[in-house]
Motif scaffolding. Sequence first.
Motif, PDB file in Angstrom:
ATOM      1  N   SER A  75     -21.861  -5.012  16.073  1.00 52.76           N
ATOM      2  CA  SER A  75     -20.411  -4.879  15.898  1.00 52.76           C
ATOM      3  C   SER A  75     -19.839  -6.118  15.197  1.00 52.76           C
ATOM      4  CB  SER A  75     -19.733  -4.675  17.256  1.00 52.76           C
ATOM      5  OG  SER A  75     -18.329  -4.637  17.108  1.00 52.76           O
ATOM      6  N   HIS A  76     -20.330  -7.298  15.628  1.00 48.21           N
ATOM      7  CA  HIS A  76     -19.884  -8.544  14.993  1.00 48.21           C
ATOM      8  C   HIS A  76     -20.350  -8.597  13.531  1.00 48.21           C
ATOM      9  CE1 HIS A  76     -20.270 -12.903  13.983  1.00 48.21           C
ATOM     10  NE2 HIS A  76     -19.086 -12.944  14.566  1.00 48.21           N
ATOM     11  N   ALA A  77     -21.605  -8.191  13.297  1.00 53.31           N
ATOM     12  CA  ALA A  77     -22.134  -8.195  11.928  1.00 53.31           C
ATOM     13  C   ALA A  77     -21.331  -7.259  11.038  1.00 53.31           C
ATOM     14  CB  ALA A  77     -23.606  -7.792  11.941  1.00 53.31           C
ATOM     15  N   ASP A  78     -20.983  -6.098  11.553  1.00 51.15           N
ATOM     16  CA  ASP A  78     -20.200  -5.144  10.779  1.00 51.15           C
ATOM     17  C   ASP A  78     -18.829  -5.722  10.422  1.00 51.15           C
ATOM     18  OD1 ASP A  78     -19.857  -2.436   9.670  1.00 51.15           O
ATOM     19  OD2 ASP A  78     -18.362  -2.197  11.250  1.00 51.15           O
ATOM     20  N   ALA A  79     -18.217  -6.407  11.389  1.00 48.76           N
ATOM     21  CA  ALA A  79     -16.906  -7.015  11.124  1.00 48.76           C
ATOM     22  C   ALA A  79     -17.013  -8.111  10.058  1.00 48.76           C
ATOM     23  CB  ALA A  79     -16.323  -7.581  12.420  1.00 48.76           C
ATOM     24  N   VAL A  80     -18.060  -8.943  10.169  1.00 49.46           N
ATOM     25  CA  VAL A  80     -18.248 -10.018   9.189  1.00 49.46           C
ATOM     26  C   VAL A  80     -18.483  -9.443   7.803  1.00 49.46           C
ATOM     27  CG1 VAL A  80     -19.743 -11.921   8.476  1.00 49.46           C
ATOM     28  CG2 VAL A  80     -19.065 -11.706  10.871  1.00 49.46           C
ATOM     29  N   LEU A  81     -19.377  -8.456   7.703  1.00 44.11           N
ATOM     30  CA  LEU A  81     -19.691  -7.873   6.398  1.00 44.11           C
ATOM     31  C   LEU A  81     -18.481  -7.186   5.786  1.00 44.11           C
ATOM     32  CD1 LEU A  81     -23.258  -6.473   7.158  1.00 44.11           C
ATOM     33  CD2 LEU A  81     -22.689  -8.328   5.581  1.00 44.11           C
ATOM     34  N   ASN A  82     -17.658  -6.549   6.600  1.00 39.43           N
ATOM     35  CA  ASN A  82     -16.440  -5.935   6.079  1.00 39.43           C
ATOM     36  C   ASN A  82     -15.497  -6.990   5.519  1.00 39.43           C
ATOM     37  OD1 ASN A  82     -17.201  -3.312   6.656  1.00 39.43           O
ATOM     38  ND2 ASN A  82     -16.270  -3.322   8.687  1.00 39.43           N
ATOM     39  N   ASN A  83     -15.410  -8.120   6.204  1.00 42.81           N
ATOM     40  CA  ASN A  83     -14.564  -9.202   5.720  1.00 42.81           C
ATOM     41  C   ASN A  83     -15.137  -9.841   4.459  1.00 42.81           C
ATOM     42  OD1 ASN A  83     -12.134 -10.102   7.608  1.00 42.81           O
ATOM     43  ND2 ASN A  83     -13.747  -9.304   8.930  1.00 42.81           N
ATOM     44  N   VAL A  84     -16.478  -9.964   4.396  1.00 47.35           N
ATOM     45  CA  VAL A  84     -17.114 -10.494   3.183  1.00 47.35           C
ATOM     46  C   VAL A  84     -16.806  -9.589   2.001  1.00 47.35           C
ATOM     47  CG1 VAL A  84     -19.330 -10.960   2.062  1.00 47.35           C
ATOM     48  CG2 VAL A  84     -18.965 -11.679   4.422  1.00 47.35           C
TER      49      VAL A  84
END
Length: 626
Positions: A75-84
């Motif tokens: 979930s954290h990785a998905d949030a980071v990648l979306n922000n990237v």
Amino acid sequence: MSSIPSHLARVPNNLASKIILQALQRTQASILTNQIQLATGRRVNHASDDPLATSVVSVLDDVVERRGQWLRNLSHADAVLNNVDAALADATDLFIEAKGIASSQVGVGSDTDTRRNQAAVIDSLLIELFATANRDYQQVHFFGGSATARPPMEQLLSGYRYTGQGAGLANDLGMLNPINITLSGEDAFGALSARVTGNFDLDPTLAIDTRLVDLNGARGLGVTLGEVNIDVGGTLSTLDLSTAHTVGDVAAMLEAEIQLTDITATVVISAGGNTFEIAGAGPVTITDLTGATTAADLGLDIPGGFPGPAMGGNDIDARITDQTLVTSLPGLTQPLGTIRLSNGGQVRDLDLSTVTTVRELRNAVESLNLGIRVEIADTGDRLNFINELSGGDMSVAEVAGGLTATELGVRTFATWTRLDDLNDGRGIQIRSGSVDPITGLPDPAADIDFRIDLKDGSALDVDLAGAQTIGDVLDAITAAAAVASLPVTATLAADGNGITITDATVGTGDTSVTAQNGSFAAEDLGMVGSTGGATLTSEDRATVAVESVFTHLLRLRDALLTDDERGITLAAEKFDRDISGLAEARANVGVRSRRVATAVLREEDLRIQDMALRSQVQDLDYTEAS
């Protein structure tokens, strides 16, 4: 008449009461267990309830907990990648806007004031890009590679320096092939450093304390230690070199072993400093055991062996390390002299005369804080100077006729510098193959690139056809002067960088260089100009720039400020590549995000399956319990 059944033994009343009491206690315990199971909904509440089931539940608890953590990480990785992805999208929009500005400022319809105003807009885009490059989510910076705790871009001098490192941050996502949830600055914004690769193998000499791990070895594959066979005049022995750590250790162990047969034998480092030298009263042959390579790696397994008189083996090629003494680099004039380093509009003369090791040299350069650092090449045989400053033009030059930068092989404007590398890789335009429009025959006069007018009124025409390096340009000028019998020489600048033309004629005129036949060669070499003195030195067009998005925006801003239409065009051409690079980075992030989304669905399904299996083992069947 009643009687006691025959199958019941006669027992004391006390024992009978205890038996009945125990039966009641067992019944009560069973009722209590059922009550607890009904209250908790679990069949197994304690390890004693079912040891085997407890073991299974313990394993499943761990699996479920791990899957839960993986889901939180995903979930954290998905949030980071979306922000990237959002940050890259914003950066792309910035460059589309910059490209539009550049296109609108080329040709008619634009003037100096308009371009100056647009330069201010580019400045604002630079500020936005800088902020985008330093974006973070929960203190994880998107473009710092694996160094995510601090902002990866910093302002230095007149440019920007990247301080991140690594390819990206990989979290534990429960996947066989890990996914980096951040990007390196290079992946997002293009190359964030540029290097001057040392032109020479500095070939450090051996010392007795040179570590064996710092040798490339005679085969170029390092040194693998083990046993070797030694034949001293027919006397055979085996020597184990696996405990050796330095070149001195090997020499001492070999000498001691050989002297058991030949007391006069010696094993030393050769005068050239790159091999072992063995001398003695008779022949010595050193070979490897079957399948081993120790003797070959140490340059000792040579055809015919060592005949007796002093003879060296094969070159074992010491690598440069931070501890390498500069005095062990045979191509350098000692002590070292002064070099001139320029970057970001700043110029520093660095005295290296007190430097004793490569580490001290690296520290001396980095202490200038010019965005320049020194690294040892992967091959271990030369030094590279690295420009880390986007927007800065790095040069490494000599001072007052010194040779240190040249001998280190890192002078940016040298005889070996390729013309293709000048002007930020644009090279120079040389006229060649001209044809007379009337006769259709080759016209050598139309291939003249520039003319050197001399003080005495004479002139020298120079054709650079076929030139590929700065050395070729110097040779072309020298050859033209020889053909014309004119006292003109062309050399590298003794102080700084550039081509120095020396006019030894006598007269009252100026020495000047002008372009001919529409050739841009003289302008691209920075030679166009004049002087009333005896020497004319060109500009330094061999500076090393970082090819990053920041550099390209800075180039456009400067071209707008100086009303340089050619510079605006060149900067605009770079934006297509920048936009394409950002699109590739977004595609890369999209692939990672898709893998994360797929992993989330898989982990959720597996977690449900594990929880269902745990429930079957641990939870209570109410029908059965009732």
